[in-house]
Design a protein around this motif. Sequence first.
Motif, PDB file in Angstrom:
ATOM      1  N   TRP A  68      44.964  44.743  31.843  1.00 28.58           N
ATOM      2  CA  TRP A  68      43.412  44.894  32.513  1.00 28.58           C
ATOM      3  C   TRP A  68      42.502  44.054  32.310  1.00 28.58           C
ATOM      4  CZ3 TRP A  68      43.196  45.500  37.450  1.00 28.58           C
ATOM      5  CH2 TRP A  68      44.411  46.141  38.380  1.00 28.58           C
ATOM      6  N   CYS A  69      42.640  44.255  30.548  1.00 28.30           N
ATOM      7  CA  CYS A  69      42.071  42.754  29.776  1.00 28.30           C
ATOM      8  C   CYS A  69      43.070  41.311  30.217  1.00 28.30           C
ATOM      9  CB  CYS A  69      42.149  43.836  28.431  1.00 28.30           C
ATOM     10  SG  CYS A  69      41.224  45.505  28.159  1.00 28.30           S
ATOM     11  N   VAL A  70      43.541  41.224  30.203  1.00 34.98           N
ATOM     12  CA  VAL A  70      44.298  40.210  30.335  1.00 34.98           C
ATOM     13  C   VAL A  70      44.318  39.491  31.257  1.00 34.98           C
ATOM     14  CG1 VAL A  70      46.445  39.140  30.148  1.00 34.98           C
ATOM     15  CG2 VAL A  70      46.073  40.216  28.383  1.00 34.98           C
ATOM     16  N   ARG A  71      43.907  40.581  32.442  1.00 35.10           N
ATOM     17  CA  ARG A  71      43.702  40.411  34.052  1.00 35.10           C
ATOM     18  C   ARG A  71      42.621  39.625  33.848  1.00 35.10           C
ATOM     19  NH1 ARG A  71      44.109  43.195  39.405  1.00 35.10           N
ATOM     20  NH2 ARG A  71      43.941  41.840  41.136  1.00 35.10           N
ATOM     21  N   TRP A  72      41.409  40.358  32.751  1.00 36.28           N
ATOM     22  CA  TRP A  72      40.099  40.242  32.635  1.00 36.28           C
ATOM     23  C   TRP A  72      39.920  38.609  32.722  1.00 36.28           C
ATOM     24  CZ3 TRP A  72      36.176  38.312  29.939  1.00 36.28           C
ATOM     25  CH2 TRP A  72      35.538  37.924  30.634  1.00 36.28           C
ATOM     26  N   HIS A  73      40.656  38.602  31.549  1.00 34.38           N
ATOM     27  CA  HIS A  73      40.024  37.466  30.928  1.00 34.38           C
ATOM     28  C   HIS A  73      40.900  35.899  31.523  1.00 34.38           C
ATOM     29  CE1 HIS A  73      39.327  37.749  26.915  1.00 34.38           C
ATOM     30  NE2 HIS A  73      39.382  39.466  27.060  1.00 34.38           N
ATOM     31  N   GLU A  74      41.761  36.073  32.815  1.00 37.81           N
ATOM     32  CA  GLU A  74      42.673  35.312  33.389  1.00 37.81           C
ATOM     33  C   GLU A  74      41.548  34.845  34.697  1.00 37.81           C
ATOM     34  OE1 GLU A  74      46.246  36.494  34.075  1.00 37.81           O
ATOM     35  OE2 GLU A  74      47.041  36.107  32.046  1.00 37.81           O
ATOM     36  N   GLU A  75      41.558  36.331  35.142  1.00 36.27           N
ATOM     37  CA  GLU A  75      40.178  35.926  36.622  1.00 36.27           C
ATOM     38  C   GLU A  75      38.339  35.539  36.069  1.00 36.27           C
ATOM     39  OE1 GLU A  75      42.803  38.762  38.924  1.00 36.27           O
ATOM     40  OE2 GLU A  75      40.740  39.751  38.623  1.00 36.27           O
ATOM     41  N   ILE A  76      38.359  36.277  35.436  1.00 40.60           N
ATOM     42  CA  ILE A  76      36.940  36.070  35.176  1.00 40.60           C
ATOM     43  C   ILE A  76      36.254  34.512  33.600  1.00 40.60           C
ATOM     44  CG2 ILE A  76      34.391  36.999  34.823  1.00 40.60           C
ATOM     45  CD1 ILE A  76      35.529  37.795  37.713  1.00 40.60           C
ATOM     46  N   GLY A  77      36.888  35.234  32.679  1.00 39.79           N
ATOM     47  CA  GLY A  77      37.066  35.491  30.966  1.00 39.79           C
ATOM     48  C   GLY A  77      36.918  33.612  30.993  1.00 39.79           C
ATOM     49  N   VAL A  78      37.011  32.400  31.979  1.00 39.96           N
ATOM     50  CA  VAL A  78      36.824  31.251  31.253  1.00 39.96           C
ATOM     51  C   VAL A  78      35.819  30.967  31.847  1.00 39.96           C
ATOM     52  CG1 VAL A  78      37.915  29.184  31.909  1.00 39.96           C
ATOM     53  CG2 VAL A  78      39.437  31.080  31.624  1.00 39.96           C
ATOM     54  N   ALA A  79      35.274  31.517  33.352  1.00 38.09           N
ATOM     55  CA  ALA A  79      34.166  30.751  34.019  1.00 38.09           C
ATOM     56  C   ALA A  79      33.155  32.052  33.205  1.00 38.09           C
ATOM     57  CB  ALA A  79      34.607  31.404  34.926  1.00 38.09           C
ATOM     58  N   TYR A  80      33.343  33.097  32.808  1.00 43.00           N
ATOM     59  CA  TYR A  80      31.873  33.469  32.310  1.00 43.00           C
ATOM     60  C   TYR A  80      30.370  33.266  31.536  1.00 43.00           C
ATOM     61  CZ  TYR A  80      28.525  37.517  30.903  1.00 43.00           C
ATOM     62  OH  TYR A  80      27.977  38.758  31.057  1.00 43.00           O
TER      63      TYR A  80
END
Length: 154
Positions: A68-80
């Motif tokens: 789920w950490c990996v998924r967060w980085h993929e979905e949100i991390g770049v844009a945050y």
Amino acid sequence: MPFHRFSPHPLPVRQLANIFTICYVLQSLNRLERAVKSLFAFAVLAFLVAGQARAAELIMLQQAGCEWCVRWHEEIGVAYPKTEEGRRAPIRFVDIAEPWPDDLGDIARERLTPTFILVEDGVEIARLRGYPGADFFWPLLGEMLEKLPTSPRM
């Protein structure tokens, strides 16, 4: 006082040299003064930015192997970091397998990852356990940010 016979100027060569030296020193002092003012302005700006960055931050607790950490980085991390939320509460990643950071001594540790902890001035404001997906993360983060004492409208 003797004049240099080739000098079109009525001042003696030695006095001209002294005047040029004084002008050079004054120009150097002026450049030094501008440099000191610029350095002072930069120091004040750095202090303000550092103080602002410490005011509120979002701590993301993570660990190796956390899907789920990996998924967060993929979905949100770049844009945050580019979002209004990211500017209000810059993110900081903490690996729970590593020693706990000294400045988070008053923040309760967590075993579940990812966990998002909103901190202001070393005090926990809100906590979100788990990553609910991109559709739910942003509204939940918005609710967390509304709890900040000095919460400007978004």
